[in-house]
Motif scaffolding. Structure first.
Motif, short mmCIF file in Angstrom:
data_model
loop_
_atom_site.label_atom_id
_atom_site.label_comp_id
_atom_site.label_asym_id
_atom_site.label_seq_id
_atom_site.Cartn_x
_atom_site.Cartn_y
_atom_site.Cartn_z
N MET A 1 77.64 30.76 18.64
CA MET A 1 76.50 31.22 19.44
C MET A 1 76.93 32.39 20.32
SD MET A 1 74.22 29.09 18.37
CE MET A 1 72.86 29.33 19.52
N SER A 2 76.00 33.28 20.64
CA SER A 2 76.32 34.47 21.41
C SER A 2 76.18 34.20 22.90
CB SER A 2 75.39 35.61 21.01
OG SER A 2 74.07 35.35 21.45
N ALA A 3 76.78 35.09 23.69
CA ALA A 3 76.64 34.99 25.14
C ALA A 3 75.18 35.16 25.55
CB ALA A 3 77.50 36.05 25.81
N GLU A 4 74.43 35.97 24.78
CA GLU A 4 73.01 36.14 25.09
C GLU A 4 72.26 34.82 24.94
OE1 GLU A 4 74.76 38.08 23.12
OE2 GLU A 4 74.72 40.06 24.06
N ASP A 5 72.64 34.02 23.95
CA ASP A 5 72.01 32.71 23.78
C ASP A 5 72.29 31.82 24.98
OD1 ASP A 5 70.96 33.31 21.25
OD2 ASP A 5 72.83 32.77 20.27
N ASP A 6 73.53 31.86 25.47
CA ASP A 6 73.88 31.06 26.64
C ASP A 6 73.06 31.48 27.85
OD1 ASP A 6 75.80 29.31 25.54
OD2 ASP A 6 77.34 30.85 25.67
N ILE A 7 72.93 32.78 28.07
CA ILE A 7 72.17 33.27 29.21
C ILE A 7 70.70 32.87 29.07
CG2 ILE A 7 71.32 35.35 30.35
CD1 ILE A 7 74.07 36.62 29.77
N SER A 8 70.16 32.96 27.87
CA SER A 8 68.78 32.54 27.66
C SER A 8 68.60 31.07 27.99
CB SER A 8 68.36 32.80 26.21
OG SER A 8 68.34 34.19 25.93
N ARG A 9 69.60 30.27 27.64
CA ARG A 9 69.50 28.84 27.94
C ARG A 9 69.53 28.61 29.44
NH1 ARG A 9 66.93 24.69 26.19
NH2 ARG A 9 67.68 22.85 27.27
N TRP A 10 70.40 29.31 30.17
CA TRP A 10 70.45 29.15 31.62
C TRP A 10 69.14 29.61 32.26
CZ3 TRP A 10 73.37 25.97 34.00
CH2 TRP A 10 74.65 25.67 33.52
N ASN A 11 68.54 30.67 31.72
CA ASN A 11 67.24 31.09 32.23
C ASN A 11 66.19 29.99 32.03
OD1 ASN A 11 67.95 33.66 33.19
ND2 ASN A 11 67.61 34.62 31.20
N ALA A 12 66.27 29.30 30.88
CA ALA A 12 65.28 28.27 30.57
C ALA A 12 65.41 27.05 31.47
CB ALA A 12 65.41 27.86 29.11
N VAL A 13 66.63 26.74 31.90
CA VAL A 13 66.84 25.53 32.71
C VAL A 13 67.08 25.87 34.18
CG1 VAL A 13 67.79 24.33 30.70
CG2 VAL A 13 69.36 25.43 32.33
N ALA A 14 66.78 27.11 34.57
CA ALA A 14 67.14 27.58 35.92
C ALA A 14 66.59 26.68 37.01
CB ALA A 14 66.66 29.01 36.11
N ASP A 15 65.33 26.32 36.94
CA ASP A 15 64.74 25.53 38.01
C ASP A 15 65.33 24.13 38.06
OD1 ASP A 15 63.13 27.53 39.03
OD2 ASP A 15 61.42 27.02 37.76
N ALA A 16 65.52 23.51 36.88
CA ALA A 16 66.12 22.17 36.84
C ALA A 16 67.53 22.19 37.41
CB ALA A 16 66.13 21.64 35.41
N TYR A 17 68.29 23.22 37.07
CA TYR A 17 69.65 23.35 37.58
C TYR A 17 69.65 23.58 39.09
CZ TYR A 17 74.26 25.34 38.46
OH TYR A 17 75.49 25.61 38.98
N ALA A 18 68.82 24.51 39.55
CA ALA A 18 68.79 24.84 40.97
C ALA A 18 68.32 23.66 41.81
CB ALA A 18 67.89 26.06 41.21
N ASP A 19 67.36 22.90 41.29
CA ASP A 19 66.85 21.76 42.05
C ASP A 19 67.87 20.64 42.17
OD1 ASP A 19 64.46 23.09 42.39
OD2 ASP A 19 63.43 22.03 40.77
N ALA A 20 68.83 20.59 41.23
CA ALA A 20 69.78 19.48 41.20
C ALA A 20 71.11 19.79 41.85
CB ALA A 20 70.01 19.04 39.75
N THR A 21 71.39 21.04 42.19
CA THR A 21 72.70 21.42 42.69
C THR A 21 72.60 22.15 44.02
OG1 THR A 21 72.64 23.48 41.41
CG2 THR A 21 73.70 21.58 40.38
N GLY A 22 73.69 22.14 44.75
CA GLY A 22 73.75 22.77 46.06
C GLY A 22 74.83 22.11 46.88
N PRO A 23 75.10 22.60 48.09
CA PRO A 23 76.23 22.07 48.88
C PRO A 23 76.09 20.60 49.23
CG PRO A 23 74.84 23.55 50.19
CD PRO A 23 74.40 23.70 48.76
N ALA A 24 74.87 20.09 49.35
CA ALA A 24 74.70 18.68 49.72
C ALA A 24 74.88 17.76 48.53
CB ALA A 24 73.33 18.47 50.36
N GLY A 25 74.32 18.14 47.36
CA GLY A 25 74.32 17.25 46.23
C GLY A 25 75.42 17.47 45.22
N ASP A 26 76.25 18.48 45.41
CA ASP A 26 77.28 18.83 44.44
C ASP A 26 78.58 18.09 44.76
OD1 ASP A 26 79.17 19.99 42.80
OD2 ASP A 26 78.44 22.01 43.07
#
Length: 251
Positions: A1-26
């Motif tokens: 798989m290409s790096a572009e595919d990985d970036i597209s995947r992170w764009n797709a899950v951005a909100d789920a990732y951001a909502d689940a991570t941070g200094p308090a919950g990590d």
């Protein structure tokens, strides 16, 4: 798989990732924080690059503690969140497989921090070379990653017969693995010796290595842990390194 595919995947899950991570919950950051503080003792005024900054929470944390922080990431969706939530921090978009933006390389950072990033980037040679060029004299590169030896392997549950074990089924072979967390993303397994060789090729010497105990997910104080949770903590699921550029006398 290409790096572009990985970036597209992170764009797709951005909100789920951001909502689940941070200094308090990590929990990974709670384990990294003592080592990071040791490696960056003079944070106020220090120029720090947050490599693979995602939605910017670590860059924001460093800036709040006095650092002149800059974040760089390949996901435009995550960077949109970063710029909204941390308007006082500068964020740049770049495919990390290609290295750093040329302007960043020339800026001279006192530290580059990559928290839970390098195992999710398929190629690292150009990036490590640019990190070496981006550091000011005496600068340090601090990175945390999922433990290559123990993460992604099945672990006995508390109802299984003792002695409990984490079942390591392989280590030396490079593997592409699917991580279901945050909606799913690819992880690139490589043994620790490979990372050390890549750092050396970029001119680094490893100056520190820590393997913090794993933490149960519930976040209760250690005195309240079950016997299984206490056992679980003794097999690390992450590690962190510090690396500095070798002096000419060391080759």
């Amino acid at each position: 798989m290409s790096a572009e595919d990985d970036i597209s995947r992170w764009n797709a899950v951005a909100d789920a990732y951001a909502d689940a991570t941070g200094p308090a919950g990590d929990s990974f950051y709670r384990r990294l924080r003592p080592f990071l503080d040791e490696q960056l003792p003079d944070l106020p005024g220090a120029r720090v690059l947050d490599l693979g900054c995602g939605h910017g929470w670590l860059a924001g944390e460093l800036a709040a503690r006095g650092a002149d922080a800059v974040g760089v990431d390949g996901s435009g969706a995550l960077l949109d969140r970063a710029r909204t939530e941390h308007p006082g921090v500068r964020f740049l978009e770049a495919d990390l497989v290609q290295g750093l933006p040329a302007g960043l390389v020339a800026e001279g950072f006192d530290a580059v921090v990559a928290h839970m990033v390098v195992m999710d980037v398929p190629e690292l040679s150009a990036l490590f070379a640019d990190v070496a060029r981006a550091l000011a004299p005496g600068g340090v590169f601090v990175a945390s990653l999922l433990h290559p030896a123990y993460f992604s392997h099945d672990v006995d549950g508390p109802d299984q017969p003792r002695p409990w074990r984490r079942h390591v089924s392989g280590y030396l072979d490079h593997e592409e693995r699917w991580i279901a967390a945050f909606g799913g993303h690819r992880h690139y397994h490589r043994p620790l010796s490979w990372y050390v060789a890549e750092l050396a090729a970029a001119g680094f010497a490893v100056t520190g290595l820590v393997e913090p105990p794993s933490l149960p997910q519930h976040g209760r104080p250690e005195g309240e842990w079950t016997e299984h949770e206490r056992w679980f903590s003794r097999i690390p699921t992450m590690l962190a390194w510090s690396a500095e550029l070798r002096s000419p006398s060391r080759g």
